[in-house]
Design a protein around this motif. Sequence first.
Motif, PDB file in Angstrom:
ATOM      1  N   LYS A  30     -64.270 -12.280 -24.078  1.00  0.00           N
ATOM      2  CA  LYS A  30     -64.607 -13.565 -24.704  1.00  0.00           C
ATOM      3  C   LYS A  30     -63.450 -14.560 -24.588  1.00  0.00           C
ATOM      4  O   LYS A  30     -63.675 -15.748 -24.386  1.00  0.00           O
ATOM      5  CB  LYS A  30     -64.999 -13.355 -26.163  1.00  0.00           C
ATOM      6  N   LYS A  31     -62.213 -14.067 -24.726  1.00  0.00           N
ATOM      7  CA  LYS A  31     -61.037 -14.930 -24.569  1.00  0.00           C
ATOM      8  C   LYS A  31     -60.940 -15.466 -23.140  1.00  0.00           C
ATOM      9  O   LYS A  31     -60.637 -16.632 -22.921  1.00  0.00           O
ATOM     10  CB  LYS A  31     -59.765 -14.153 -24.887  1.00  0.00           C
ATOM     11  N   ALA A  32     -61.179 -14.591 -22.173  1.00  0.00           N
ATOM     12  CA  ALA A  32     -61.064 -14.977 -20.764  1.00  0.00           C
ATOM     13  C   ALA A  32     -62.178 -15.921 -20.346  1.00  0.00           C
ATOM     14  O   ALA A  32     -61.983 -16.798 -19.505  1.00  0.00           O
ATOM     15  CB  ALA A  32     -61.058 -13.734 -19.875  1.00  0.00           C
ATOM     16  N   ASP A  33     -63.356 -15.765 -20.943  1.00  0.00           N
ATOM     17  CA  ASP A  33     -64.520 -16.579 -20.594  1.00  0.00           C
ATOM     18  C   ASP A  33     -64.409 -17.938 -21.286  1.00  0.00           C
ATOM     19  O   ASP A  33     -65.121 -18.233 -22.230  1.00  0.00           O
ATOM     20  CB  ASP A  33     -65.798 -15.849 -21.005  1.00  0.00           C
ATOM     21  N   SER A  34     -63.507 -18.780 -20.773  1.00  0.00           N
ATOM     22  CA  SER A  34     -63.170 -20.032 -21.441  1.00  0.00           C
ATOM     23  C   SER A  34     -64.344 -21.002 -21.579  1.00  0.00           C
ATOM     24  O   SER A  34     -64.412 -21.752 -22.545  1.00  0.00           O
ATOM     25  CB  SER A  34     -62.002 -20.715 -20.732  1.00  0.00           C
ATOM     26  N   ASP A  43     -60.541 -17.942 -11.381  1.00  0.00           N
ATOM     27  CA  ASP A  43     -59.596 -18.760 -12.151  1.00  0.00           C
ATOM     28  C   ASP A  43     -59.489 -18.293 -13.600  1.00  0.00           C
ATOM     29  O   ASP A  43     -58.383 -18.219 -14.149  1.00  0.00           O
ATOM     30  CB  ASP A  43     -59.991 -20.242 -12.110  1.00  0.00           C
ATOM     31  N   GLU A  44     -60.624 -17.993 -14.244  1.00  0.00           N
ATOM     32  CA  GLU A  44     -60.586 -17.523 -15.629  1.00  0.00           C
ATOM     33  C   GLU A  44     -59.852 -16.182 -15.731  1.00  0.00           C
ATOM     34  O   GLU A  44     -59.030 -15.978 -16.633  1.00  0.00           O
ATOM     35  CB  GLU A  44     -62.008 -17.373 -16.184  1.00  0.00           C
ATOM     36  N   TYR A  45     -60.156 -15.288 -14.809  1.00  0.00           N
ATOM     37  CA  TYR A  45     -59.515 -13.969 -14.804  1.00  0.00           C
ATOM     38  C   TYR A  45     -58.009 -14.137 -14.579  1.00  0.00           C
ATOM     39  O   TYR A  45     -57.186 -13.525 -15.283  1.00  0.00           O
ATOM     40  CB  TYR A  45     -60.115 -13.113 -13.692  1.00  0.00           C
ATOM     41  N   PHE A  46     -57.640 -14.968 -13.621  1.00  0.00           N
ATOM     42  CA  PHE A  46     -56.240 -15.214 -13.299  1.00  0.00           C
ATOM     43  C   PHE A  46     -55.502 -15.792 -14.510  1.00  0.00           C
ATOM     44  O   PHE A  46     -54.415 -15.348 -14.866  1.00  0.00           O
ATOM     45  CB  PHE A  46     -56.147 -16.167 -12.095  1.00  0.00           C
ATOM     46  N   ASP A  51     -51.612 -15.559 -19.016  1.00  0.00           N
ATOM     47  CA  ASP A  51     -51.347 -15.739 -20.448  1.00  0.00           C
ATOM     48  C   ASP A  51     -50.742 -14.478 -21.075  1.00  0.00           C
ATOM     49  O   ASP A  51     -50.042 -14.562 -22.081  1.00  0.00           O
ATOM     50  CB  ASP A  51     -52.622 -16.111 -21.211  1.00  0.00           C
ATOM     51  N   HIS A  52     -51.023 -13.335 -20.492  1.00  0.00           N
ATOM     52  CA  HIS A  52     -50.486 -12.070 -20.999  1.00  0.00           C
ATOM     53  C   HIS A  52     -49.304 -11.571 -20.163  1.00  0.00           C
ATOM     54  O   HIS A  52     -48.966 -10.397 -20.180  1.00  0.00           O
ATOM     55  CB  HIS A  52     -51.592 -11.010 -21.062  1.00  0.00           C
TER      56      HIS A  52
END
Length: 159
Positions: A30-34, A43-46, A51-52
């Motif tokens: 859910k965090k990654a799925d902006s 891009d979302e996965y990257f 961020d981590h």
Amino acid sequence: MSSKMAASNVLMLKKAGDKRQEQALLVAFKKADSDGDGKLTVDEYFRILQDHSINTTKEEISNLMEIADKTKDGYITRAEFMGEASAQTKTQEMVEKAERAFNIIDRNHDGYITKSEMLQTTKKLTEKQIEAVFERNDRDGDGKLSKEEFTEMMCREKR
């Protein structure tokens, strides 16, 4: 403590751990799925990995996604991210299992299962139960089950 109780406790801990891991994965997705569309782009996965502080390249993410993208639509869905098999994959697995079972029961390999072959192979079914199986699934009424009839029977949702 009895060994049964210890085994039961271990299973309960494992199940609780699995549930926590599943919840953590869901939160991460859910965090990654902006954009909230239920699927991840490269891009979302990257971005979530960056961020981590996980150093990687978009090319590496693209390669990873190619492997994880079971539907080959260019995205990682929640089900793919969580490691859940798609309905299509589950159906294919059921068909393959049904065909393997058919080949075992069809003892003379003539492409049909007779009541006699089923009775010889499936020791858990009575003659009466086998009669009911054939009555319900022998669509063309020829007294035997074709591979198609058998596969359809085995893949039908249980009620």
